[in-house]
Design a protein around this motif. Structure first.
Motif, PDB file in Angstrom:
ATOM      1  N   GLY A   8     -28.520  -7.210 129.392  1.00 20.12           N
ATOM      2  CA  GLY A   8     -29.147  -5.981 129.881  1.00 20.12           C
ATOM      3  C   GLY A   8     -30.606  -6.131 130.241  1.00 20.12           C
ATOM      4  N   SER A   9     -31.364  -6.912 129.448  1.00 20.82           N
ATOM      5  CA  SER A   9     -32.786  -7.088 129.743  1.00 20.82           C
ATOM      6  C   SER A   9     -32.995  -7.858 131.041  1.00 20.82           C
ATOM      7  N   SER A  10     -32.028  -8.717 131.395  1.00 20.16           N
ATOM      8  CA  SER A  10     -32.124  -9.497 132.632  1.00 20.16           C
ATOM      9  C   SER A  10     -31.809  -8.662 133.865  1.00 20.16           C
ATOM     10  N   LEU A  11     -31.244  -7.464 133.652  1.00 17.53           N
ATOM     11  CA  LEU A  11     -30.796  -6.623 134.757  1.00 17.53           C
ATOM     12  C   LEU A  11     -31.430  -5.238 134.713  1.00 17.53           C
ATOM     13  N   ALA A  12     -32.555  -5.122 134.019  1.00 21.07           N
ATOM     14  CA  ALA A  12     -33.132  -3.813 133.742  1.00 21.07           C
ATOM     15  C   ALA A  12     -33.856  -3.192 134.934  1.00 21.07           C
ATOM     16  N   SER A  13     -34.260  -4.004 135.920  1.00 23.76           N
ATOM     17  CA  SER A  13     -35.059  -3.487 137.026  1.00 23.76           C
ATOM     18  C   SER A  13     -34.823  -4.326 138.277  1.00 23.76           C
ATOM     19  N   ALA A  14     -35.363  -3.837 139.390  1.00 23.82           N
ATOM     20  CA  ALA A  14     -35.257  -4.594 140.648  1.00 23.82           C
ATOM     21  C   ALA A  14     -35.956  -5.942 140.521  1.00 23.82           C
ATOM     22  N   GLU A  15     -37.090  -5.970 139.831  1.00 27.61           N
ATOM     23  CA  GLU A  15     -37.832  -7.221 139.666  1.00 27.61           C
ATOM     24  C   GLU A  15     -36.995  -8.254 138.907  1.00 27.61           C
ATOM     25  N   LYS A  77     -30.873   4.429 140.972  1.00 36.46           N
ATOM     26  CA  LYS A  77     -31.605   4.644 142.227  1.00 36.46           C
ATOM     27  C   LYS A  77     -32.907   3.852 142.246  1.00 36.46           C
ATOM     28  N   SER A  78     -33.583   3.792 141.098  1.00 39.25           N
ATOM     29  CA  SER A  78     -34.850   3.050 141.051  1.00 39.25           C
ATOM     30  C   SER A  78     -34.618   1.564 141.342  1.00 39.25           C
ATOM     31  N   ILE A  79     -33.483   1.033 140.877  1.00 47.30           N
ATOM     32  CA  ILE A  79     -33.157  -0.369 141.163  1.00 47.30           C
ATOM     33  C   ILE A  79     -32.784  -0.533 142.632  1.00 47.30           C
ATOM     34  N   ILE A  80     -31.961   0.386 143.129  1.00 47.61           N
ATOM     35  CA  ILE A  80     -31.525   0.335 144.531  1.00 47.61           C
ATOM     36  C   ILE A  80     -32.714   0.429 145.480  1.00 47.61           C
ATOM     37  N   SER A  86     -28.938   0.013 150.877  1.00 47.76           N
ATOM     38  CA  SER A  86     -28.562   1.229 151.615  1.00 47.76           C
ATOM     39  C   SER A  86     -28.162   2.334 150.645  1.00 47.76           C
ATOM     40  N   SER A  87     -28.166   3.551 151.155  1.00 50.07           N
ATOM     41  CA  SER A  87     -27.818   4.710 150.326  1.00 50.07           C
ATOM     42  C   SER A  87     -26.323   4.748 150.007  1.00 50.07           C
ATOM     43  N   THR A  88     -25.542   3.931 150.693  1.00 51.56           N
ATOM     44  CA  THR A  88     -24.086   3.942 150.470  1.00 51.56           C
ATOM     45  C   THR A  88     -23.735   3.572 149.037  1.00 51.56           C
ATOM     46  N   ILE A  89     -24.383   2.549 148.498  1.00 55.77           N
ATOM     47  CA  ILE A  89     -24.077   2.119 147.145  1.00 55.77           C
ATOM     48  C   ILE A  89     -24.529   3.163 146.129  1.00 55.77           C
ATOM     49  N   LEU A  90     -25.637   3.862 146.412  1.00 61.97           N
ATOM     50  CA  LEU A  90     -26.084   4.927 145.516  1.00 61.97           C
ATOM     51  C   LEU A  90     -25.072   6.066 145.516  1.00 61.97           C
ATOM     52  N   ASP A  91     -24.550   6.402 146.685  1.00 61.63           N
ATOM     53  CA  ASP A  91     -23.546   7.464 146.762  1.00 61.63           C
ATOM     54  C   ASP A  91     -22.307   7.090 145.962  1.00 61.63           C
ATOM     55  N   GLU A  92     -21.907   5.829 146.046  1.00 57.09           N
ATOM     56  CA  GLU A  92     -20.732   5.370 145.312  1.00 57.09           C
ATOM     57  C   GLU A  92     -20.945   5.454 143.804  1.00 57.09           C
ATOM     58  N   ILE A  93     -22.119   5.024 143.355  1.00 51.37           N
ATOM     59  CA  ILE A  93     -22.422   5.074 141.927  1.00 51.37           C
ATOM     60  C   ILE A  93     -22.560   6.512 141.454  1.00 51.37           C
ATOM     61  N   SER A  94     -23.215   7.354 142.239  1.00 53.07           N
ATOM     62  CA  SER A  94     -23.385   8.756 141.892  1.00 53.07           C
ATOM     63  C   SER A  94     -22.031   9.438 141.718  1.00 53.07           C
ATOM     64  N   THR A  95     -21.122   9.163 142.631  1.00 49.50           N
ATOM     65  CA  THR A  95     -19.778   9.748 142.544  1.00 49.50           C
ATOM     66  C   THR A  95     -19.059   9.281 141.273  1.00 49.50           C
ATOM     67  N   ALA A  96     -19.191   7.997 140.960  1.00 49.30           N
ATOM     68  CA  ALA A  96     -18.521   7.450 139.778  1.00 49.30           C
ATOM     69  C   ALA A  96     -19.069   8.057 138.486  1.00 49.30           C
ATOM     70  N   ILE A  97     -20.387   8.239 138.425  1.00 45.76           N
ATOM     71  CA  ILE A  97     -21.002   8.813 137.220  1.00 45.76           C
ATOM     72  C   ILE A  97     -20.553  10.273 137.036  1.00 45.76           C
ATOM     73  N   ALA A 124     -22.286  -3.857 138.277  1.00 45.98           N
ATOM     74  CA  ALA A 124     -21.637  -4.962 138.984  1.00 45.98           C
ATOM     75  C   ALA A 124     -21.507  -4.646 140.480  1.00 45.98           C
ATOM     76  N   LYS A 125     -21.171  -3.405 140.797  1.00 45.42           N
ATOM     77  CA  LYS A 125     -21.067  -3.001 142.206  1.00 45.42           C
ATOM     78  C   LYS A 125     -22.427  -3.127 142.898  1.00 45.42           C
ATOM     79  N   LEU A 126     -23.472  -2.685 142.201  1.00 41.55           N
ATOM     80  CA  LEU A 126     -24.830  -2.750 142.754  1.00 41.55           C
ATOM     81  C   LEU A 126     -25.247  -4.203 143.001  1.00 41.55           C
ATOM     82  N   ILE A 127     -24.996  -5.055 142.019  1.00 40.15           N
ATOM     83  CA  ILE A 127     -25.417  -6.458 142.126  1.00 40.15           C
ATOM     84  C   ILE A 127     -24.659  -7.173 143.236  1.00 40.15           C
TER      85      ILE A 127
END
Length: 449
Positions: A8-15, A77-80, A86-97, A124-127
């Protein structure tokens, strides 16, 4: 062929994800990437998994869940945004949540697991999307498609042996597969999570299933240290451990890798290496079946607290056939697991983890033990177990003597001492107030010189 897992710490942010991308790109043999949910960005931050637990509690209590949903979605969203996806992956994650709040609350044994697994699954989808954007031939794959079919035991899933045939077929894929950790799918198509350290378990299962040459487990430390850095100042890192040594250290408090995560890789004879996402050039710690060369008699020292001891004395105990069996039967009937059982000819101590001895069980076990007509019976609390570990101890004379001398010179009273026939470790029981002092004394004795 390598299986690589990120915590989790390795995947906590965009950086952090940018570092992960470079690690995967740097080695074309890294074909399978197992990921956790986003962890904490700072000590004050909240893990996505913890936010999902809060979301679950509010949902099942019929409370407002909008704030929970928005927080989790904003975290992704902050990572995306940081990765310019693109906003497509955010929409997919938002729907799933939001879809989590449509599952039935009543008679749904797998609801909690379904909520928890959403952290890894959406990450995993985001990555996978990020990797594709950066030119990698990557694909998200759901555990069901991958072949991670597990038992129907919510919170404690176990891989079905038949799953390994399907997992082996993943070797034929020419893509980099991004696999969410922490959960599998039952035969009845229910989401079911592994126990503690679940993403480590997934990585270990995948490594064994695809018959990987190496399982790399990336975290936020440079491998495993000979003692806890919060107790011993700047302990040296361990270059190589055997699986048996790691199991002993993990049991007694080393939290880098959960001991259950070792089982699939150990049985598959897959070497494992613990590495640092923030310092990937560091060799880390290798965990192997056998040492590749000479090693020190003691490779590590660990300690864990919250143990209690039930102490039993009975004159001529050793002559009473079946006494030990009767004691163990009482524990079994009360569903109590014991950790150690040091004995004398008229004495027996049963060491348990504190969480096993609830107030009700404590009274019941004392009542039933008195029926065995014991002479003395007591419960001792606030105990810690300290282990010195090393497979080479059996070929070195005086290891235990060195340990007990160092504890004596530090003024630490030993409550118990035990060593198994394998001689991989020596266990000391001390009062918890002396635990850190004891670890420092043992470290000085075996490593300072």
């Amino acid at each position: 062929m390598k299986v690589i897992k990120f915590g989790g710490s390795s995947l906590a942010s965009a950086e952090q994800l940018k570092k992960v991308l470079e690690i995967v790109k740097s080695d074309s043999n890294r074909r399978f990437v197992v990921v956790s949910a986003p962890g904490k960005r700072s000590s004050e931050d909240t893990k996505v998994t913890d936010a999902l637990i809060k979301y679950y509690k509010h949902y099942t209590a019929n409370q407002d869940i909008v704030i929970d949903q928005e927080w989790i979605i904003d975290r992704y969203k902050s990572i995306i945004d940081g990765l310019a996806l693109s906003s497509t992956i955010l929409d997919e994650i938002s729907t799933a949540i939001k879809h989590l709040a449509t599952f039935p609350k009543e008679n749904n044994d797998f609801l909690y697991d379904t909520f928890l697994a959403a952290g890894e699954d959406n990450n995993a989808k985001l990555i996978a999307e990020y990797f594709r954007k950066e030119g990698l031939n990557a694909r998200y794959i759901h555990p069901k498609q991958a072949g991670l079919i597990v038992t129907s035991e919510p919170g404690n899933a176990r891989i079905l042996p038949s799953s390994y045939d399907k997992l082996e077929a993943l070797r034929e894929q020419d893509e980099i597969l991004i696999i969410p950790g922490f959960f599998g799918v039952t035969i009845d198509n229910q989401i079911c999570t592994f126990s503690r350290g679940g993403s480590d378990i997934t990585g270990s299962i995948i490594a064994a299933g695809v018959k990987a040459d190496l399982y790399e487990n990336f975290t936020d430390v440079d491998g495993i240290f000979a003692a806890h850095p919060g107790v011993v100042e700047q302990p040296h890192s361990i270059k190589e451990l055997t699986y048996r040594e790691m199991r002993e250290l993990a049991y007694a408090g080393f939290s880098v890798l959960h001991d259950e995560a070792l089982i699939p890789a150990y049985r598959g004879k897959i070497p494992l290496v613990i590495k640092n996402t923030n310092n990937p050039s560091h060799p880390g710690t290798r965990i192997v079946l056998e040492h590749s060369g000479t090693s020190s008699p003691v490779v590590g020292i660990s300690g864990d607290d919250d143990f209690v001891s039930i102490n039993i004395s009975k004159y001529l105990m050793n002559r009473e056939v079946g006494f030990g069996r009767k004691v163990l039967q009482i524990l079994e009937d009360l569903n109590i697991r014991f950790e150690h059982m040091p004995t004398g000819i008229d004495d027996m101590s049963i060491v348990l983890r504190g969480r096993e001895l609830t107030p009700i069980k404590e009274q019941e076990i004392l009542t039933q033990l008195r029926h065995l007509e014991v002479d003395e019976l007591s419960i001792e609390r606030d105990l810690s177990i300290i282990m010195i570990v090393g497979e080479n101890m059996k070929s070195h004379v005086g290891v235990t003597a060195t340990a007990t001398r160092s504890l004596s010179e530090a003024g630490i009273n030993l409550m118990m001492i035990s060593q198994g026939s394998s001689e991989v470790s020596v266990m000391f029981v001390v009062k918890t107030e002396s635990e850190k002092k004891a670890i420092r004394a043992l470290y000085d004795a075996f490593f300072k010189n």
